[in-house]
Design a protein around this motif. Structure first.
Motif, PDB file in Angstrom:
ATOM      1  N   ARG A 850       0.825  -1.204   0.000  1.00  0.00           N
ATOM      2  CA  ARG A 850       0.000   0.000   0.000  1.00  0.00           C
ATOM      3  C   ARG A 850       0.855   1.249   0.000  1.00  0.00           C
ATOM      4  O   ARG A 850       0.557   2.228  -0.705  1.00  0.00           O
ATOM      5  CB  ARG A 850      -0.931  -0.026   1.229  1.00  0.00           C
ATOM      6  N   ALA A 853       2.276   1.719  -3.462  1.00  0.00           N
ATOM      7  CA  ALA A 853       1.236   2.201  -4.373  1.00  0.00           C
ATOM      8  C   ALA A 853       1.012   3.699  -4.188  1.00  0.00           C
ATOM      9  O   ALA A 853       0.882   4.443  -5.171  1.00  0.00           O
ATOM     10  CB  ALA A 853      -0.058   1.413  -4.144  1.00  0.00           C
ATOM     11  N   ASP A 854       0.967   4.144  -2.938  1.00  0.00           N
ATOM     12  CA  ASP A 854       0.779   5.576  -2.681  1.00  0.00           C
ATOM     13  C   ASP A 854       1.970   6.387  -3.181  1.00  0.00           C
ATOM     14  O   ASP A 854       1.802   7.476  -3.735  1.00  0.00           O
ATOM     15  CB  ASP A 854       0.581   5.817  -1.183  1.00  0.00           C
ATOM     16  N   TYR A 857       1.789   6.370  -7.082  1.00  0.00           N
ATOM     17  CA  TYR A 857       0.490   6.744  -7.649  1.00  0.00           C
ATOM     18  C   TYR A 857      -0.061   5.652  -8.571  1.00  0.00           C
ATOM     19  O   TYR A 857      -0.519   5.905  -9.686  1.00  0.00           O
ATOM     20  CB  TYR A 857       0.589   8.071  -8.422  1.00  0.00           C
ATOM     21  N   VAL A 858      -0.001   4.434  -8.107  1.00  0.00           N
ATOM     22  CA  VAL A 858      -0.588   3.304  -8.826  1.00  0.00           C
ATOM     23  C   VAL A 858      -1.471   2.541  -7.846  1.00  0.00           C
ATOM     24  O   VAL A 858      -1.492   2.834  -6.659  1.00  0.00           O
ATOM     25  CB  VAL A 858       0.500   2.373  -9.408  1.00  0.00           C
ATOM     26  N   THR A 859      -2.200   1.545  -8.360  1.00  0.00           N
ATOM     27  CA  THR A 859      -3.053   0.749  -7.484  1.00  0.00           C
ATOM     28  C   THR A 859      -2.225  -0.334  -6.794  1.00  0.00           C
ATOM     29  O   THR A 859      -1.145  -0.717  -7.256  1.00  0.00           O
ATOM     30  CB  THR A 859      -4.183   0.080  -8.279  1.00  0.00           C
ATOM     31  N   GLN A 860      -2.772  -0.838  -5.702  1.00  0.00           N
ATOM     32  CA  GLN A 860      -2.099  -1.916  -4.975  1.00  0.00           C
ATOM     33  C   GLN A 860      -2.010  -3.170  -5.834  1.00  0.00           C
ATOM     34  O   GLN A 860      -1.022  -3.906  -5.771  1.00  0.00           O
ATOM     35  CB  GLN A 860      -2.836  -2.202  -3.671  1.00  0.00           C
ATOM     36  N   LYS A 861      -3.042  -3.425  -6.654  1.00  0.00           N
ATOM     37  CA  LYS A 861      -3.017  -4.592  -7.541  1.00  0.00           C
ATOM     38  C   LYS A 861      -1.855  -4.493  -8.527  1.00  0.00           C
ATOM     39  O   LYS A 861      -1.211  -5.493  -8.853  1.00  0.00           O
ATOM     40  CB  LYS A 861      -4.340  -4.709  -8.306  1.00  0.00           C
ATOM     41  N   THR A 862      -1.577  -3.271  -9.021  1.00  0.00           N
ATOM     42  CA  THR A 862      -0.457  -3.086  -9.948  1.00  0.00           C
ATOM     43  C   THR A 862       0.860  -3.421  -9.261  1.00  0.00           C
ATOM     44  O   THR A 862       1.733  -4.073  -9.841  1.00  0.00           O
ATOM     45  CB  THR A 862      -0.436  -1.640 -10.468  1.00  0.00           C
TER      46      THR A 862
END
Length: 894
Positions: A850, A853-854, A857-862
């Motif tokens: 997480r 991702a923050d 600036y991408v999603t956690q899935k990415t």
């Protein structure tokens, strides 16, 4: 979102916004306590309120409120003997205005359908004349159960926003249900709940509490918390209303007034007002377009039923049985329908020697067994209790006449019922009860009954094994074999002995048993038994380390014979394709194994053989994972979990959970993996299948960053025999990877040497290839050139063996080492993309998914997708391994 959850959210939002929120609900245990919900919401805050804040209240207001709120009673003047309702409502409105003078407030009242008359009057007046201040009023009630006064107030209020709660959508409801449940069970739960979260919670609690006992399958108790809610509703009825609703619960849906009156022993004209009263409380509802009623929900009926005194309840069952008997007697074609309708009542009132009741229950159980095996089991058990041994011969049995000798014919009826009971219990996921029923049948079956005794012994042995009592199963089969001279029975029992020794005993002994069973089956032209024996022989030979002793020669012929049989023919022995599939899989031919395992799944599912289906699906998961077909493997793992649920076996559930953990690890889905590991607990390590399950969970723990957990599980699994020529080599490979992740390259090197030594004992190419891959991973930090060559050679050998997943790992290791070269020679070069280098660097800094991702600036899935690729490219299984690989190969994060 349910009503209570909605009000809780209103309260939470109010408090976040700085609004004082006062919440209350009626307390049914307090009876008709005046103004109960209002007092519950406001009396506590009033006791903590400084007297200065109440200066806006006149002495008259305080006197009226003191009669309502205990915290205001002290020091107040004597309250009037009778306060007009409108004065109380007005005083509460003024009180709310005073409390809201300094900050906004919210008054949240739940369950107003249970509220006393005083509370209803105050709420109605507040809706008609809201406070002239920043006051939010939020009221919740069940419209069907609300008083006419409350419904009228809500319908006529001018400034009311009505939120009508709709049933939960199926997709939302299923998130509240255990995903391990069979898919149709989850859908059935949703349909049974009608989208009501309360009903869904009660049904789910019942399911997780285990199946109901045989004696309560048709109307099982409800969870205590739900029973208390319904008991409170019933307590509000008049004495006649409680009597009539008790009669309704015994009778069951659909309800007709004349029949209910007869069961309650009331005049029909007296029953109609009671029915109206019960319907006004929404315990029962009129079925549109008919003159019949039904309970609001089956759970409500069950709660009412179990709150009725047992003596009266039995008398009511007797009255229902008599009424139904008279209604169906002499009506052509009504025998079976009448039996099913009467059976729930007959089970509770019939006495010993009632052969008519025995016949009725047997017929009813036959009719519903496919749809409701649990209820069929209950009725068969009741029939057995009514059938004493000295009357068994008076009832025609389910056994063919030529199976019993003249002196043993009395046992026919009882044995038939016991066998049917065992079948129903097994289908219902009650293996313990099924085993007990078959044990009693064996006690009654004479030794000379050929075919049947051996079949019952075999079935009970399977049940005992799935219950974790394999030793008892081996003793049972061995004792029966010692007393049997019939050759076909000896062949069948020798096979049973072979598979039991294979899965939980000595595979070397199993080889002799399986070979003997195969020879006898071949001589007797028992093709299915012959195929099953040949498959078991091949598996036992592989497990015992003697696959080249001529014990695999018949495997291709057995596979060809199975391929020529129809699914209907295979349904008689679905374990035959299972053993052939396991044998081919253990010989490291996963692609060929899948076709046999698919047949095993299909035929066992159609025959209701949940244990065989589960074993076949777990084997299929392993084969699909070996071939890197992870999406299909995930589907099979989910289906295995569902089959395990149906079987009622905790051991099988452990195996299925292990398969799901393996798939999550191979897919790199770390969140799902951790959730699976937390939910599954330690695997049941018992025999060879248990060792396989432990190894699957060990690999999963390594992928989740727990090398110590991986190592401890492998130590436990090591006490069982290795499953196939490559299994021991794989175990050494996992231990080597665990040592590397723990920062112990010296230990990893010793495990790599052990893998190579073990692989040298086998002629098969797969073990050597797996050992070579282990060596390549160990070499990664010290000799990249040699490691790259070893990985390349391993990839070619693994590809040839059809082990696509391992081959891909080998290529990733080789590619990483070739690009990096020897440590320090090419700093900055890495087989990672720029984004992957970024993520790898952040992982080495200790950031979580997480946080990464923050940061990017991408999603956690990415992040998870990139991380799984990083694991594969660097040949590691967890985040610690990423950091070490970066350090060892001098890869600088971009």
């Amino acid at each position: 979102m349910g009503k209570t959850a909605l009000l809780a959210e209103v309260t939470r939002v109010a408090r976040v916004a700085g609004i004082a929120a006062f919440t209350g609900r009626p307390h049914p245990a307090d009876g008709d306590l005046a103004f109960g919900a209002i007092v519950d919401a406001l009396d506590g805050p009033l006791s903590a309120t400084r007297s200065g804040r109440l200066e806006g209240l006149t002495a008259v207001h305080l006197d009226v409120l003191a009669a309502v709120f205990p915290s205001l009673a002290a020091g107040a003047g004597a309250p009037p003997e009778a306060t007009a309702p409108h004065r109380t409502g007005h005083a509460v409105r003024v009180l709310l205005e005073v409390l809201a003078s300094s900050r906004p407030i919210a008054l949240v009242l739940d369950d107003l359908h249970h509220a006393d008359a005083g509370t209803v009057d105050v709420v109605s007046r507040l809706m008609a004349t809201p406070p002239r201040a920043p006051v939010l009023l939020a009221f919740a009630h069940r419209p069907r159960q609300a008083s006419p006064r409350l419904r009228a107030a809500a319908d006529t209020a001018r400034e009311v926003t009505r939120l009508r709660l709709q049933p939960l959508a199926e997709s939302d409801a299923l998130t509240l249900v255990d995903e391990d449940l069979p898919a149709e069970w989850r859908r059935d739960l949703y349909r049974a709940s009608e989208g009501n979260p309360g009903y869904l919670g009660a049904l789910t609690d019942l399911l997780h509490g285990g199946p109901p006992g045989i004696d309560e399958a048709d109307i099982a108790p409800v969870p205590p918390w739900f029973a208390s809610l319904v008991t409170t509703e019933v307590a509000r009825l008049s004495a006649t209303g409680r009597l009539v609703v008790a009669a309704c619960s015994v009778l069951g849906d659909p309800l007709t007034v004349p029949l209910v009156a007869a069961v309650a022993e009331l005049d029909e004209q007296d029953a109609y007002p009671a029915i109206d009263e019960i319907a006004s409380h929404d315990l029962i509802r009129l079925v549109a377009g008919t003159g019949r009623f039904e309970f609001r929900h089956s759970l409500v009926r069950r709660a009412v039923y179990h709150d009725v005194s047992p003596g009266w309840r039995l008398g009511a069952h007797a009255r229902v049985a008599r009424l139904l008997t008279g209604r169906t007697s002499g009506v052509a074609g009504s025998a079976v329908e009448g039996a099913v309708e009467r059976a729930p009542h007959v089970t509770r009132i019939a006495t010993s020697r009632d052969l008519g009741a025995v016949a009725l229950l047997a017929a009813a159980a036959d009719d519903i067994e496919t749809a409701c095996p649990r209820r069929a089991a209950q009725w068969r058990r009741a029939a057995l209790d009514m059938l004493p041994g000295d009357l068994a011969s008076d009832l025609p049995g389910d056994l063919p006449g030529d199976l019993l000798g003249d002196d043993d014919e009395r046992a026919g009826g009882r044995v038939g019922l016991l066998l049917a009971l065992g079948r129903a219990c097994a289908s219902a996921g009650q293996p313990e009860q099924a085993s007990d029923a078959l044990a009693e049948a064996l006690r009654l079956l004479p030794p000379g009954v050929h075919g049947l005794r051996a079949a019952v012994v075999a079935e009970r042995a399977h049940l005992l094994h799935d219950l974790g009592r394999s030793g008892e199963a081996r003793v049972l089969v061995g004792a029966e074999l010692a007393h049997t001279r019939h050759e076909a029975d000896r062949a069948a029992l020798s096979y049973e002995q072979a598979w039991l020794e294979t899965v939980s005993g000595d595979p070397a002994t199993a080889c002799d048993d399986a070979a003997r069973a195969g020879r006898m089956a071949d001589r007797l032209d028992l093709r299915l038994l012959d195929c099953a024996a040949r498959g078991t022989l091949a598996v036992a030979a592989v497990l015992s380390g003697t696959p080249s002793a001529g014990r695999l020669d018949e495997l291709p012929r057995a596979a060809a014979v199975l391929g020529a049989l129809t699914d209907d023919e295979l349904a008689m022995r679905p374990d035959a394709p299972l053993w052939i599939g396991w044998a081919v899989l253990l010989l490291e031919r996963p692609h060929d194994a899948i076709q046999h395992l698919d047949r095993a799944v299909t035929v066992s599912r159609s025959a209701g053989r949940w244990a065989v289906e589960c074993h076949a699906l777990v084997a299929r998961v392993m084969a699909l994972c070996a071939g890197d077909r992870l999406t299909a493997a995930q589907e099979s793992a989910d289906e295995a979990a569902q089959a395990a649920w149906r079987s009622g076996s905790a051991t099988l559930r452990s195996y299925a959970q292990a398969a799901r953990c393996l798939v999550a690890a191979r897919m790199g889905d770390l969140d799902t993996l951790r959730r699976r590991l937390a939910a599954s607990g330690p695997p049941v390590v018992r025999g060879w299948p248990g060792a396989l399950a432990a190894e699957m969970v060990a690999e999963a723990r390594l992928a989740a960053g727990d090398p110590d957990g991986c190592r401890s599980l492998l130590e436990i699994a090591g006490e069982e025999r290795a499953a196939g020529p490559a299994a021991g080599v794989r175990r050494c490979g996992l231990l080597a990877r665990a040592a590397l992740d723990a920062g112990r390259p010296d230990v990893a090197g010793r495990w790599a040497a052990a893998a190579e030594a073990l692989a040298a004992r086998f002629e098969a190419p797969a073990p050597a290839a797996v050992a070579l891959l282990t060596r390549a991973q160990v070499l990664a930090a010290a000799d990249a050139t040699a490691g790259a060559k070893a990985a390349s050679d391993a990839a070619a050998a693994l590809d040839a063996a059809g082990l696509t997943w391992d081959a891909a790992r080998a290529r990733s290791v080789g590619e990483a080492l070739r690009r990096c070269g020897p440590p320090g020679d090419r700093p900055g070069a890495a087989p990672l993309t720029e984004r992957e280098r970024q993520i790898a660097g952040l992982v080495s800094e200790g950031l979580k998914n997480r946080e990464i991702a923050d940061r990017l600036y991408v999603t956690q899935k990415t992040v998870e997708m990139h991380l799984s690729r990083i694991f594969a490219k660097l040949g590691v299984s967890n985040r610690v391994g990423v950091a070490r690989a970066l350090y060892a190969t001098s890869v600088k994060p971009g």
